[in-house]
Design a protein around this motif. Structure first.
Motif, PDB file in Angstrom:
ATOM      1  N   ASN A 238     -25.128  40.796 -33.877  1.00 54.79           N
ATOM      2  CA  ASN A 238     -23.940  40.303 -34.139  1.00 54.79           C
ATOM      3  C   ASN A 238     -24.049  38.988 -34.163  1.00 54.79           C
ATOM      4  OD1 ASN A 238     -21.265  40.204 -35.451  1.00 54.79           O
ATOM      5  ND2 ASN A 238     -20.723  39.930 -33.327  1.00 54.79           N
ATOM      6  N   LEU A 239     -24.435  38.400 -33.021  1.00 51.04           N
ATOM      7  CA  LEU A 239     -24.363  36.935 -32.801  1.00 51.04           C
ATOM      8  C   LEU A 239     -25.671  36.393 -33.511  1.00 51.04           C
ATOM      9  CD1 LEU A 239     -23.004  34.751 -31.104  1.00 51.04           C
ATOM     10  CD2 LEU A 239     -24.696  35.205 -29.306  1.00 51.04           C
ATOM     11  N   THR A 240     -26.583  37.217 -33.400  1.00 51.49           N
ATOM     12  CA  THR A 240     -27.858  36.557 -34.201  1.00 51.49           C
ATOM     13  C   THR A 240     -27.561  36.363 -35.600  1.00 51.49           C
ATOM     14  OG1 THR A 240     -29.524  37.872 -32.605  1.00 51.49           O
ATOM     15  CG2 THR A 240     -30.232  36.812 -34.833  1.00 51.49           C
ATOM     16  N   VAL A 241     -26.903  37.180 -36.257  1.00 50.41           N
ATOM     17  CA  VAL A 241     -26.621  37.034 -37.720  1.00 50.41           C
ATOM     18  C   VAL A 241     -25.899  35.802 -37.797  1.00 50.41           C
ATOM     19  CG1 VAL A 241     -25.232  37.941 -39.671  1.00 50.41           C
ATOM     20  CG2 VAL A 241     -26.810  39.528 -38.323  1.00 50.41           C
ATOM     21  N   ALA A 242     -24.599  35.726 -37.024  1.00 47.68           N
ATOM     22  CA  ALA A 242     -23.656  34.558 -37.090  1.00 47.68           C
ATOM     23  C   ALA A 242     -24.548  33.130 -37.009  1.00 47.68           C
ATOM     24  CB  ALA A 242     -22.656  34.692 -35.918  1.00 47.68           C
ATOM     25  N   LEU A 243     -25.547  33.135 -35.965  1.00 42.92           N
ATOM     26  CA  LEU A 243     -26.216  32.065 -35.623  1.00 42.92           C
ATOM     27  C   LEU A 243     -27.268  31.785 -37.043  1.00 42.92           C
ATOM     28  CD1 LEU A 243     -27.612  29.451 -34.157  1.00 42.92           C
ATOM     29  CD2 LEU A 243     -29.171  31.529 -33.176  1.00 42.92           C
ATOM     30  N   ALA A 244     -27.529  32.626 -37.512  1.00 39.05           N
ATOM     31  CA  ALA A 244     -28.726  32.435 -38.489  1.00 39.05           C
ATOM     32  C   ALA A 244     -27.850  32.019 -39.889  1.00 39.05           C
ATOM     33  CB  ALA A 244     -29.350  33.766 -38.878  1.00 39.05           C
ATOM     34  N   ARG A 245     -26.492  32.579 -39.933  1.00 35.52           N
ATOM     35  CA  ARG A 245     -25.738  32.095 -41.205  1.00 35.52           C
ATOM     36  C   ARG A 245     -25.495  30.517 -41.158  1.00 35.52           C
ATOM     37  NH1 ARG A 245     -23.600  36.239 -44.563  1.00 35.52           N
ATOM     38  NH2 ARG A 245     -21.687  34.682 -45.054  1.00 35.52           N
ATOM     39  N   HIS A 246     -24.889  30.481 -40.017  1.00 33.64           N
ATOM     40  CA  HIS A 246     -24.382  28.875 -39.555  1.00 33.64           C
ATOM     41  C   HIS A 246     -25.688  27.848 -39.639  1.00 33.64           C
ATOM     42  CE1 HIS A 246     -22.362  25.872 -37.555  1.00 33.64           C
ATOM     43  NE2 HIS A 246     -23.451  25.722 -36.644  1.00 33.64           N
ATOM     44  N   ALA A 247     -26.848  28.307 -39.020  1.00 34.67           N
ATOM     45  CA  ALA A 247     -27.909  27.418 -39.052  1.00 34.67           C
ATOM     46  C   ALA A 247     -28.155  27.056 -40.585  1.00 34.67           C
ATOM     47  CB  ALA A 247     -29.157  27.924 -38.389  1.00 34.67           C
ATOM     48  N   LEU A 248     -28.493  28.312 -41.402  1.00 30.71           N
ATOM     49  CA  LEU A 248     -28.757  27.985 -42.689  1.00 30.71           C
ATOM     50  C   LEU A 248     -28.138  27.220 -43.442  1.00 30.71           C
ATOM     51  CD1 LEU A 248     -31.011  28.992 -45.000  1.00 30.71           C
ATOM     52  CD2 LEU A 248     -29.461  30.786 -45.447  1.00 30.71           C
ATOM     53  N   HIS A 249     -26.636  27.460 -43.361  1.00 34.63           N
ATOM     54  CA  HIS A 249     -25.477  26.408 -43.965  1.00 34.63           C
ATOM     55  C   HIS A 249     -25.680  25.185 -43.573  1.00 34.63           C
ATOM     56  CE1 HIS A 249     -22.053  25.008 -45.761  1.00 34.63           C
ATOM     57  NE2 HIS A 249     -21.400  24.403 -44.514  1.00 34.63           N
ATOM     58  N   ARG A 250     -25.991  24.922 -42.400  1.00 33.83           N
ATOM     59  CA  ARG A 250     -26.139  23.398 -41.766  1.00 33.83           C
ATOM     60  C   ARG A 250     -27.305  22.557 -42.520  1.00 33.83           C
ATOM     61  NH1 ARG A 250     -21.905  21.085 -38.432  1.00 33.83           N
ATOM     62  NH2 ARG A 250     -23.640  20.017 -37.240  1.00 33.83           N
ATOM     63  N   GLN A 251     -28.347  23.332 -42.364  1.00 37.89           N
ATOM     64  CA  GLN A 251     -29.742  22.891 -42.928  1.00 37.89           C
ATOM     65  C   GLN A 251     -29.616  22.642 -44.568  1.00 37.89           C
ATOM     66  OE1 GLN A 251     -32.508  26.063 -41.398  1.00 37.89           O
ATOM     67  NE2 GLN A 251     -33.731  24.077 -40.362  1.00 37.89           N
ATOM     68  N   SER A 253     -26.995  21.946 -46.064  1.00 36.40           N
ATOM     69  CA  SER A 253     -26.027  20.681 -46.237  1.00 36.40           C
ATOM     70  C   SER A 253     -26.465  19.400 -45.531  1.00 36.40           C
ATOM     71  CB  SER A 253     -24.746  21.211 -45.569  1.00 36.40           C
ATOM     72  OG  SER A 253     -24.053  22.422 -45.871  1.00 36.40           O
ATOM     73  N   GLY A 254     -27.626  19.623 -44.987  1.00 44.07           N
ATOM     74  CA  GLY A 254     -28.351  18.271 -44.559  1.00 44.07           C
ATOM     75  C   GLY A 254     -27.678  17.874 -43.324  1.00 44.07           C
ATOM     76  N   GLN A 255     -27.060  18.809 -42.584  1.00 47.83           N
ATOM     77  CA  GLN A 255     -26.638  18.648 -41.307  1.00 47.83           C
ATOM     78  C   GLN A 255     -27.434  18.891 -40.064  1.00 47.83           C
ATOM     79  OE1 GLN A 255     -22.028  19.443 -41.350  1.00 47.83           O
ATOM     80  NE2 GLN A 255     -22.773  20.570 -42.940  1.00 47.83           N
TER      81      GLN A 255
END
Length: 291
Positions: A238-251, A253-255
């Protein structure tokens, strides 16, 4: 689950001409997520100048379901962290009753019901740590981790979320040292890259922790009954999915990705083995096999 992502689609960084990987790919395609986690681990385990301002509270949070009956060998592990109290930390130890009370007071009925639906102490520990850290921030560490006495200051040099890298080899049914996995990952089809939910070092309200909590709450409340998948509902999956989604969004968005993935947690603490509780149903792995 969706059909597997075509080979090469989750190569990182993405190349021109490929269909852009989506959050759904990351969530539902295990192989794609693993390849992305390998990419993230390589990127987020390096030194960085990113240093968000909000501090991580120097609070060590631990859980054992019955604080009146902590096995002596587990107590020894938990007490090892008291060495940090002389260096500005405080320790908070929770059990089923105190964890439930905190969740009820800080989150309310739905979250309390989700906690109550966790059928095993390991699930309640998983769920509680997400609740605590989402609201308060701090340093969660499992009760069976023994502090090695090493320098902790790099873990608090800024307020990034810090998680431990893990790698599992399906061919040999063994865990792989994450440092070795990053340098000798020749078995790309058999290595599964993910993150552990121990330790979690987090500022209050970090999006990865909040997302993992919301996903876990929804899964628990919607569960129709029958066997529970601890890994995917409340644990590392569960935590891995949350991390991957967050990181993908940040990348996208150029953040910068405000997370550090730890490759050498074993230099700070080790999970002691064997411990007395691991031989019975208090061990969630044995309990899962009996469901």
């Amino acid at each position: 689950m969706t059909a597997p992502t075509p080979p090469g689609l989750c190569g990182w960084p993405e190349t021109a001409g490929e269909r852009a990987v989506t959050a759904q790919d990351i969530e539902e395609d295990d192989a794609c997520r693993s390849r992305y986690l390998r990419h993230l681990t390589g990127m987020l385990s390096k030194l960085t100048t990113v240093a968000p301002a909000a501090p991580v509270p120097r609070v060590i949070v631990q859980f054992w379901d019955n604080s009146s009956h902590i096995p002596a060998d587990v107590q020894e592990c938990m007490t090892s962290w008291s060495a940090l109290e002389e260096q500005g930390f405080r320790r908070e130890i929770y059990d089923d009753d105190s964890a439930r009370s905190l969740i009820n007071s800080q989150f309310g009925n739905a979250y309390t019901a989700a906690f109550d639906s966790c059928a095993h102490p390991a699930m309640r520990s998983d769920y509680f740590r997400l609740c605590y850290l989402a609201r308060n921030g701090g340093f969660y560490v499992d009760a069976d981790d023994f502090y090695q006495g090493t320098d902790w200051t790099p873990l608090f040099r800024d307020s990034r979320l810090r998680l431990q890298a893990l790698c599992y080899d399906t061919a040999t049914d063994t865990m792989v040292d994450p440092r070795q996995a990053m340098t000798a990952d020749d078995q790309g089809d058999t290595f599964i890259h993910y993150v552990n939910n121990n330790p979690i070092i987090a500022p209050a309200g970090h999006p990865v922790v909040v997302t993992a909590l919301e996903a876990s709450t929804a899964a628990l409340l919607a569960h129709p009954g029958g066997p529970l998948d601890i890994q995917s509902m409340t644990g590392p999956g569960n935590l891995t999915v949350a991390l991957a989604r967050h990181a993908l969004h940040r990348q996208r968005s150029g953040q910068p990705v405000d997370v550090e993935v730890l490759l050498a947690w074993d230099t700070v603490a080790v999970s002691r083995w064997p411990l007395s509780y691991r031989g019975d149903e208090r061990n969630w792995r044995l309990w899962s096999q009996q469901q």
